[in-house]
Design a protein around this motif. Structure first.
Motif, mmCIF file in Angstrom:
data_model
loop_
_atom_site.group_PDB
_atom_site.id
_atom_site.type_symbol
_atom_site.label_atom_id
_atom_site.label_comp_id
_atom_site.label_asym_id
_atom_site.label_seq_id
_atom_site.Cartn_x
_atom_site.Cartn_y
_atom_site.Cartn_z
ATOM 1 N N GLN A 239 -2.067 4.662 -3.293
ATOM 2 C CA GLN A 239 -2.109 3.061 -3.567
ATOM 3 C C GLN A 239 -1.205 2.202 -2.930
ATOM 4 O O GLN A 239 -1.554 1.153 -2.412
ATOM 5 N N VAL A 240 0.109 2.668 -3.019
ATOM 6 C CA VAL A 240 1.151 1.728 -2.595
ATOM 7 C C VAL A 240 0.982 1.739 -0.809
ATOM 8 O O VAL A 240 0.915 0.608 -0.382
ATOM 9 N N ALA A 241 0.483 2.899 -0.466
ATOM 10 C CA ALA A 241 0.464 2.923 1.112
ATOM 11 C C ALA A 241 -0.910 2.351 1.440
ATOM 12 O O ALA A 241 -0.817 1.642 2.476
ATOM 13 N N SER A 242 -1.934 2.261 0.755
ATOM 14 C CA SER A 242 -3.046 1.861 1.155
ATOM 15 C C SER A 242 -2.976 0.157 1.157
ATOM 16 O O SER A 242 -3.639 -0.386 2.063
ATOM 17 N N VAL A 243 -2.157 -0.377 0.288
ATOM 18 C CA VAL A 243 -2.234 -1.831 0.141
ATOM 19 C C VAL A 243 -1.170 -2.169 0.926
ATOM 20 O O VAL A 243 -1.617 -3.374 1.887
ATOM 21 N N THR A 244 0.001 -1.496 1.455
ATOM 22 C CA THR A 244 0.671 -1.979 2.172
ATOM 23 C C THR A 244 0.583 -1.722 3.800
ATOM 24 O O THR A 244 1.002 -2.422 4.852
ATOM 25 N N GLY A 245 -0.148 -0.643 3.824
ATOM 26 C CA GLY A 245 -0.600 -0.199 5.137
ATOM 27 C C GLY A 245 0.709 0.415 5.829
ATOM 28 O O GLY A 245 0.895 0.655 6.984
ATOM 29 N N TRP A 246 1.792 0.913 5.082
ATOM 30 C CA TRP A 246 3.074 1.150 5.637
ATOM 31 C C TRP A 246 2.853 2.724 5.652
ATOM 32 O O TRP A 246 2.268 3.444 4.955
ATOM 33 N N SER A 247 3.656 3.221 6.502
ATOM 34 C CA SER A 247 3.649 4.881 6.711
ATOM 35 C C SER A 247 4.976 5.377 6.116
ATOM 36 O O SER A 247 5.864 4.654 6.061
ATOM 37 N N ALA A 279 9.494 3.271 2.306
ATOM 38 C CA ALA A 279 8.546 3.722 3.322
ATOM 39 C C ALA A 279 9.397 3.377 4.758
ATOM 40 O O ALA A 279 10.398 3.232 4.975
ATOM 41 N N ASP A 280 8.925 3.963 5.755
ATOM 42 C CA ASP A 280 9.590 4.043 7.171
ATOM 43 C C ASP A 280 10.000 2.730 7.075
ATOM 44 O O ASP A 280 9.276 1.736 6.961
ATOM 45 N N VAL A 335 7.725 -6.630 -3.662
ATOM 46 C CA VAL A 335 7.626 -6.026 -2.431
ATOM 47 C C VAL A 335 8.453 -6.794 -1.586
ATOM 48 O O VAL A 335 8.403 -7.988 -1.402
ATOM 49 N N SER A 336 9.175 -5.972 -0.612
ATOM 50 C CA SER A 336 10.433 -6.731 0.222
ATOM 51 C C SER A 336 10.330 -5.650 1.350
ATOM 52 O O SER A 336 10.003 -4.521 1.556
ATOM 53 N N GLY A 337 10.853 -6.390 2.540
ATOM 54 C CA GLY A 337 10.845 -5.592 3.950
ATOM 55 C C GLY A 337 9.686 -5.532 4.418
ATOM 56 O O GLY A 337 8.600 -6.084 3.949
ATOM 57 N N GLY A 338 9.742 -4.804 5.761
ATOM 58 C CA GLY A 338 8.297 -4.556 6.150
ATOM 59 C C GLY A 338 7.749 -5.937 6.515
ATOM 60 O O GLY A 338 8.319 -6.936 7.051
#
Length: 360
Positions: A239-247, A279-280, A335-338
């Motif tokens: 869910q975190v990856a899907s919302v943020t799009g982060w790898s 995340a990366d 949510v921070s960074g990226g």
């Protein structure tokens, strides 16, 4: 005097406390050490009034002075200390101890916002802690060389030359468990630390065991949330990856062990939990929940917070943090960074609400 206090030892707010911990060119405080953070500037601002009342501040029917009289304190420490107020990190999980009615008493020789020359001791009384939680804390790294204390049954202390800067004790009973200790960033000796442990434990534990049983854990009237017992109960990695799009999204910190926000796992009594995902690059997501914690959210609302309509029963944002009140609970998403955005915070908060049982 109540700390918020895992994580706290929260004995470590929270004293767990107890939590951003004291930092400096010294070892970090162990899990459960009273959390000593400068609280965010908080000026309550009108917002939607929660439909649930505030939780009682303590389920321990005694004051700090009744547990450890000041005369005992005056004789115990190698320097003069006095009762000291502390603030709690402004996150839902950091209020787990207070929500569960934990009492924390702290004495220090100055403000607990630095380490140079600081000496402070604490006693945290936890109603209805489980034996399993006590055993897990006793088996942790800070108590790896523990020895029994003669003051009472099921009471152990750890204080040795390798970690003489910190010494602590644990005591279990069915009604109340006690966690306490001393940090001395000056020039402690084994003898000076032993004296503090003997005094605090010798006064507090017999006094606590003579208290009547605690009142039942307060629960808000009306609908409430089930909370969470693990990171997946807040948000899953997918869910975190899907919302943020982060790898590369992965759990990087959970509310357990030496990272616990509460003392003796009382977060499980109240359904509270916190988790971090990274995340990366520098992307970071944090999520927390505290059922029955709405009053803590509103009473500590930052002065710069702005209302956010359309989510939960009420919500507001300050910086990279979104606070949501729903069915008397306090939820928080950071949510921070990226390429962090408010849209991501809202989407993750809505997902967290669904995961913890909000039907509104």
């Amino acid at each position: 005097m109540s700390n918020s206090s895992a994580a706290t030892m929260r004995a470590a707010a929270g004293i767990v406390a107890l939590a951003a911990l004291l930092t400096g060119c010294v070892a970090d405080a162990p899990a459960g050490t009273p959390t000593r953070t400068a609280g965010a500037s908080a000026t309550p601002t009108p917002t939607a009034t929660p439909t649930h009342g505030a939780a009682p501040s303590s389920r321990v029917p005694a004051t700090c002075d009744q547990l450890v009289p000041q005369a005992v304190v005056d004789r115990a420490f190698r320097v003069a200390v006095k009762p000291t107020s502390s603030t709690t990190s402004r996150t839902p999980a950091s209020y787990s101890d207070e929500r569960a009615g934990v009492l924390t008493c702290v004495w220090a020789n100055g403000p607990i916002d630095h380490t140079e020359g600081l000496v402070y001791g604490w006693v945290t009384v936890v109603p209805s802690a489980t034996r399993a939680a006590f055993d897990r804390m006793l088996a942790g790294s800070m108590f790896s060389e523990h020895e029994p204390l003669a003051v009472a049954s099921d009471t152990d202390a750890s204080c040795g030359p390798v970690q003489v800067q910190w010494c602590g004790f644990l005591s279990y009973s069915e009604d109340y468990s006690v966690v306490g200790g001393v940090w001395d960033y000056g020039e402690p000796t084994q003898q000076s630390q032993d004296a503090v442990i003997a005094a605090l434990a010798g006064a507090a534990i017999p006094a606590v065991r003579a208290l009547p049983a605690p009142e039942p854990l307060w629960q808000p009237a009306g609908p409430t949330l089930r909370g969470a017992t693990g990171c997946d109960g807040l948000l899953t990695v997918a869910q975190v990856a899907s919302v943020t799009g982060w790898s590369g999204v992965h759990e990087s910190r959970s509310d357990n062990g030496e990272n616990a926000s509460s003392t003796l796992e009382v977060n499980h009594q109240v359904g509270s939990y916190s988790c971090l995902w990274t995340a990366d690059g520098d992307g970071l997501v944090g999520a927390e929940v505290l059922p029955g914690g709405a009053s803590y959210a509103t009473s500590t609302r930052p002065a710069d917070a702005a209302d956010v309509p359309g989510i939960g029963d009420a919500a507001f944002r300050s910086g990279d943090t979104l606070d949501v009140i729903a069915d008397g609970a306090w939820l928080q998403v950071r949510v921070s960074g990226g390429d962090a955005s408010q849209e991501q915070r809202l989407a993750l908060a809505r997902q967290e609400l669904a995961n913890v049982g909000y039907a509104g």
